[in-house]
Motif scaffolding. Structure first.
Motif, PDB file in Angstrom:
ATOM      1  N   LEU A 199       2.111  -3.850   1.260  1.00  0.00           N
ATOM      2  CA  LEU A 199       3.552  -3.894   1.511  1.00  0.00           C
ATOM      3  C   LEU A 199       4.099  -2.534   0.880  1.00  0.00           C
ATOM      4  CD1 LEU A 199       6.285  -4.976   2.464  1.00  0.00           C
ATOM      5  CD2 LEU A 199       6.380  -6.251   0.619  1.00  0.00           C
ATOM      6  N   ILE A 200       4.636  -1.481   1.423  1.00  0.00           N
ATOM      7  CA  ILE A 200       4.879  -0.305   0.582  1.00  0.00           C
ATOM      8  C   ILE A 200       6.419   0.009   0.670  1.00  0.00           C
ATOM      9  CG2 ILE A 200       2.628   0.887   1.129  1.00  0.00           C
ATOM     10  CD1 ILE A 200       4.191   2.432   3.448  1.00  0.00           C
ATOM     11  N   GLU A 201       7.049  -0.905   1.444  1.00  0.00           N
ATOM     12  CA  GLU A 201       8.512  -0.660   1.431  1.00  0.00           C
ATOM     13  C   GLU A 201       9.209  -1.907   2.297  1.00  0.00           C
ATOM     14  OE1 GLU A 201      11.833   2.410   2.940  1.00  0.00           O
ATOM     15  OE2 GLU A 201       9.795   2.985   3.324  1.00  0.00           O
ATOM     16  N   ASN A 252      -1.128   6.184  -3.488  1.00  0.00           N
ATOM     17  CA  ASN A 252      -1.718   6.566  -4.798  1.00  0.00           C
ATOM     18  C   ASN A 252      -1.338   6.157  -6.095  1.00  0.00           C
ATOM     19  OD1 ASN A 252      -3.498   8.473  -3.242  1.00  0.00           O
ATOM     20  ND2 ASN A 252      -1.739  10.167  -3.707  1.00  0.00           N
ATOM     21  N   GLU A 253       0.011   5.488  -6.052  1.00  0.00           N
ATOM     22  CA  GLU A 253       0.520   4.733  -7.195  1.00  0.00           C
ATOM     23  C   GLU A 253      -0.127   3.590  -7.433  1.00  0.00           C
ATOM     24  OE1 GLU A 253       4.581   2.699  -6.337  1.00  0.00           O
ATOM     25  OE2 GLU A 253       4.543   4.651  -5.482  1.00  0.00           O
ATOM     26  N   PHE A 254      -0.571   2.993  -6.586  1.00  0.00           N
ATOM     27  CA  PHE A 254      -1.162   1.665  -6.737  1.00  0.00           C
ATOM     28  C   PHE A 254      -2.587   1.846  -7.075  1.00  0.00           C
ATOM     29  CE2 PHE A 254       1.797   0.126  -3.586  1.00  0.00           C
ATOM     30  CZ  PHE A 254       2.430  -0.704  -4.198  1.00  0.00           C
ATOM     31  N   ILE A 255      -3.344   2.898  -6.411  1.00  0.00           N
ATOM     32  CA  ILE A 255      -4.641   3.104  -7.070  1.00  0.00           C
ATOM     33  C   ILE A 255      -4.656   3.725  -8.473  1.00  0.00           C
ATOM     34  CG2 ILE A 255      -6.550   5.075  -6.492  1.00  0.00           C
ATOM     35  CD1 ILE A 255      -5.725   4.950  -3.599  1.00  0.00           C
ATOM     36  N   LEU A 256      -3.634   4.770  -8.953  1.00  0.00           N
ATOM     37  CA  LEU A 256      -3.678   5.104 -10.109  1.00  0.00           C
ATOM     38  C   LEU A 256      -3.328   3.743 -11.179  1.00  0.00           C
ATOM     39  CD1 LEU A 256      -1.503   8.315  -9.937  1.00  0.00           C
ATOM     40  CD2 LEU A 256      -3.938   8.085 -10.326  1.00  0.00           C
ATOM     41  N   ARG A 257      -2.526   2.992 -10.964  1.00  0.00           N
ATOM     42  CA  ARG A 257      -2.353   1.803 -11.640  1.00  0.00           C
ATOM     43  C   ARG A 257      -3.501   1.001 -11.786  1.00  0.00           C
ATOM     44  NH1 ARG A 257       1.916  -1.815  -9.184  1.00  0.00           N
ATOM     45  NH2 ARG A 257       3.065  -0.066  -9.120  1.00  0.00           N
TER      46      ARG A 257
END
Length: 67
Positions: free
Chosen positions: A25-27, A45-50
């Protein structure tokens, strides 16, 4: 691939999320035209980085003997 799915009630929203377990779920949009959940089969990418940061923190805690 991006999927935009409309929902009406909170129960309907939960059903849509439960029926898409392999998507992220992205939005969520609550606009005049209706309520929509937007899913992707590619992780942003923000989820991968987290995830990388969380894994790094766990490794550091294990090395320090805290975990």
């Amino acid at each position: 691939m991006i999927a935009k799915i409309q929902y009406i009630s909170e129960q309907d929203r939960k059903n849509v999320i439960d029926s898409n377990p392999n998507k992220v779920l992205i939005e969520e949009q609550n606009i005049l035209e209706g309520n929509f959940l937007i899913f992707s089969d590619v992780r942003p990418n923000e989820f991968i980085l987290r995830d990388i940061k969380d894994n790094t923190d766990i490794i550091i805690l294990k090395q320090e003997g805290i975990l």
